[in-house]
Write an enzyme that holds these catalytic residues in place. Structure first.
Site, short mmCIF file in Angstrom:
data_model
loop_
_atom_site.label_atom_id
_atom_site.label_comp_id
_atom_site.label_asym_id
_atom_site.label_seq_id
_atom_site.Cartn_x
_atom_site.Cartn_y
_atom_site.Cartn_z
N ASP A 291 2.68 -1.15 5.42
CA ASP A 291 3.38 -0.69 4.21
C ASP A 291 4.83 -1.19 4.17
OD1 ASP A 291 4.84 1.07 2.34
OD2 ASP A 291 2.94 2.15 2.25
N SER B 186 4.25 -0.97 -1.94
CA SER B 186 3.25 0.09 -1.83
C SER B 186 2.64 0.39 -3.20
CB SER B 186 3.89 1.33 -1.20
OG SER B 186 2.92 2.24 -0.75
#
Length: 747
Positions: free
Chosen positions: A224, A78
């Site tokens: 993610d 991320s």
């Protein structure tokens, strides 16, 4: 013997010096070989996810550089993938800090294109249907986008920042080997990205489900990486490093006293799920490894507005590990050699050999290529390449438009790839309008626009509007470009509408009519770039005006319409709701002729324009409107109404009307703050207006002396459903009007 020893001393000294020199050279070479061949410990850096909290990684990198700690591999998730990927590509910690502090994160983490990149038809959508939400229509089903944010601007930013590595497909060949961690949403497992497109890998790693649309890589649908591997220690161990430096920036668990709402409890549940895997990863660390946890408190992961504040805690937390880091620190010479080897790779080509567009759907590539300004032979300029991607995205036909440098036949070109909206090909947009004076006079409309786009190779589209409420309307237009450059077009249309109109006698309101009209027409026009359009058209229609309020003895009116028109429209505003700069102008000449089916012969001329200028948070807007009837034997249904917010604010909506009207207004507003922080900013404005205008039954009555002065004070919020105003309007003779207004202010 003494003489022999004395005789040998010079030679012994020489031998000793030679031995010392050789030993020193051997030591330098040993140190160099240690660094180059990997005899020194190989150090891996693991950067965890945490949204805006992840900018603390930059502080960690700054301190590692200060302490001369080399990094031989990076794995990130991320925000950790963004910082880690850019650092691995050759950027320094100082460059990353400058980028984080100067970047418009709210803009980068959104999809809304700059209005200057929108085609003129999409500017119309933006102004008339301001609700920032689009639904797809497929058959009888409504289709939602895969994410609130498709990531267009973020993709473009990452592409620009990593373009110097576009020739590298194996992340082991970057200045620092790198791995990005994403989650395969269909398989429920981590996916480690070590090859391919660096910008796309970083983008996939931070695709928060439901917020960002997933990214497809290697036939996997990726989101993610924090879901399954927010601190990827195991990935780094597989890279064979000797020492791992892991940086954990996850949000801490709330205390019991903070769990007072469904929101915080839901956040806690997600944190627990992510934290469980992170703790398992931390347990994999060995005694020589270093764990860094910056003290970020409850700094929100969405607070990108103050992101630079997280850098210092990263430095402090790293400095607290100085004892552990000292053993792997290099001397100045060795560290300079290390830095020289991780210099960012440079792109070989300097000019473009070709430019091409790849896309799906019926639309001809020539239509898209006509929108580009970049050509073969142009220098490779990241800003120009990004601007052209934005132009294609401004057509609003694609969920994403990216570009990539491609090596082919000994040259380097740019390939633009447009991905058709997965929720298309038909799209619904929505708008709402409310005007309430708190005294019983209310106007309320809800509207929807369905656009069927890309119906043929030239880019035809069918637009249908439906409005329900005070002023219901059904409008439908088929827009057919006549060439690949989409400049000339024809547009057959139909329009059915109702509205209220006040009738006057000696400047006193005597009745309110309900006017119903139906019209069909055929227009021919030309686009003026993306700033406007010119149209000529003919129309034919019927209508009626029925008395709703007033003397029942008044006669109802049935009428026929027919004629031709010419119109010119411009829109260069930077924002449709609270513009800081730009001009909007509409000019129209309408001819009503009995020969074309009309009851009456007359011409009307209408013009309205506004211009905005800003300095700092302050904006000044000047608006002018004028409408008149020539050869005036027209009837009441063609009158021009005034009254309402910013159209004589002290009067009720449409309170006055006539065959001649004029209005001038000067509006000042200032942005005073936001209702929320971070990337979810909702701008708040306060302002005042001064307005002068009137309507007249005869042109000879028009004069400056007969103008009615009005004004208003207001507060406005630029919300998800469009602008919302709370205002007080004032007119001459002490008249006032307090109201709530939702939607685009009338022009």
């Amino acid at each position: 013997m003494p003489n022999m020893i004395q005789a040998m001393r010079p030679n012994g000294l020489l031998i000793s010096l030679l031995c010392l020199s050789a030993c020193m050279a051997h030591a330098d070479e040993h140190a160099r070989q240690q660094d180059i061949a990997g005899e020194r410990p190989r150090i891996g850096l693991v950067l965890g996810g945490g949204g805006a909290r992840g900018a603390a990684h930059i502080g960690v990198l700054k301190e590692l550089e200060r302490q001369r700690v080399p990094i031989d591999a990076i794995a990130g998730t991320s925000m950790g993938a963004i910082v880690g990927g850019l650092y691995a590509s050759g950027m320094s910690a100082a460059e990353l800090e400058s980028l984080a502090g100067s970047l418009d994160w709210a803009g980068a983490l959104s999809d809304k294109p700059d209005r200057e990149d929108l085609s003129f038809r999409r500017k119309q959508d933006d102004a008339e249907f301001p609700i920032d939400f689009e639904l797809g229509v497929r058959g009888t089903e409504l289709v939602l986008p895969k994410g609130v944010i498709q990531g267009q601007k973020l993709d473009t930013l990452l592409r620009e920042l990593t373009l110097h590595t576009s020739h590298i497909s194996d992340f082991d060949d970057l200045p620092i080997p790198f791995r990005a961690i994403a989650s395969d949403i269909s398989r429920g497992e981590a996916y480690v990205i070590g090859k391919g497109d660096l910008a796309k890998a970083i983008r996939a790693s931070m695709s928060v489900p439901g917020v960002f649309a997933p990214v497809r890589i290697d036939n996997r649908l990726l989101v993610d990486g924090g879901i399954v591997g927010n601190l990827p220690v195991d990935v780094m161990q597989q890279l064979g490093v000797d020492i791992i430096i892991a940086v954990d920036v996850e949000f801490p668990l709330y205390g019991e006293e903070e769990l007072g709402s469904v929101v915080t409890i839901s956040e806690q549940m997600l944190t627990i799920l992510i934290r469980k895997e992170t703790l398992r990863q931390i347990d994999r660390l060995r005694s020589r490894d270093v764990l860094i946890r910056p003290e970020l408190g409850t700094y929100a992961s969405t607070n990108f507005g103050d992101i630079a504040e997280t850098v210092a805690p990263g430095e402090v937390a790293t400095r607290m590990q100085s004892d552990a880091l000292q053993s792997i620190s290099l001397d100045q010479t060795a560290y300079e050699q290390y830095k020289a080897r991780r210099t960012a790779p440079t792109r070989q080509a300097s000019t473009l050999s070709f430019v091409r567009v790849v896309h799906e759907g019926r639309l001809s590539p020539a239509v898209l290529e006509s929108r580009l300004s970049v050509q073969a032979g142009d220098p490779i300029d990241t800003e120009v390449l990004a601007e052209n991607a934005d132009r294609l995205y401004g057509l609003q036909l694609y969920e994403h438009v990216g570009y990539q440098l491609v090596a082919e036949d000994g040259g380097t070109g740019v390939e633009y790839r447009a991905t058709t909206k997965s929720w298309g090909p038909n799209f619904l947009q929505f708008g709402v309008s409310l005007e309430d004076d708190f005294e019983g006079s209310t106007g309320f409309d809800v509207s929807a626009r369905m656009t069927r786009a890309g119906l043929n190779r030239l880019g035809a589209e069918w637009r249908t509007d439906l409005t329900l409420g005070t002023d219901p309307e059904l409008f439908s237009e088929f827009y057919q470009p006549l060439s690949f450059d989409s400049r000339w077009f024809v547009a057959p249309r139909i329009d059915m509408a109702q509205s209220n109109l006040n009738v006057f006698a000696s400047n006193d309101t005597v009745a309110r009519l309900r006017v119903s009209e139906a019209e069909t027409g055929l227009d021919v026009g030309r686009e003026l770039g993306n700033i406007g359009e010119f149209r000529l058209g003919a129309f034919r229609g019927i209508g009626e005006a029925r008395v709703k309020v007033g003397d029942p003895a008044l006669t109802n009116i049935d009428f026929d319409t027919g004629g031709a028109f010419a119109s010119l429209r411009f829109d260069t505003r930077d924002d449709a709701q609270f513009p800081r700069s730009g001009v909007r102008a509409d000019l129209r000449w309408t001819l009503s002729r009995p020969a074309l089916g009309a009851d009456s012969e007359f011409d009307t001329v209408e013009g309205e324009a506004s211009a905005s200028w800003s300095r700092g948070k302050n904006t000044l807007q000047l608006g002018l409107a004028y409408a008149t009837t020539l050869e005036s034997d027209n009837t009441v249904q063609d009158f021009f109404p005034l009254g309402g917010f910013l159209r004589m604010s002290g009067l009720q909506r449409g309170e006055i009307s006539g065959p001649h009207a004029a209005l001038a207004r000067l509006v000042y507003y200032r942005r005073i703050g936001d209702t929320t922080g971070g990337i979810l900013d909702t701008p708040v404005y306060v302002g005042v207006s001064a307005e002068a205008g009137n309507t007249w039954q005869a042109r000879s009555d028009m004069s400056f002396d007969s103008l009615i002065m009005n004004g208003s004070v207001f507060a406005g919020v630029d919300t998800f459903i469009g602008p919302v105003y709370l205002a007080a309007g004032f007119a001459e003779q002490g008249r006032s009007n307090f109201y709530l207004f939702v939607g685009e202010p009338p022009r």
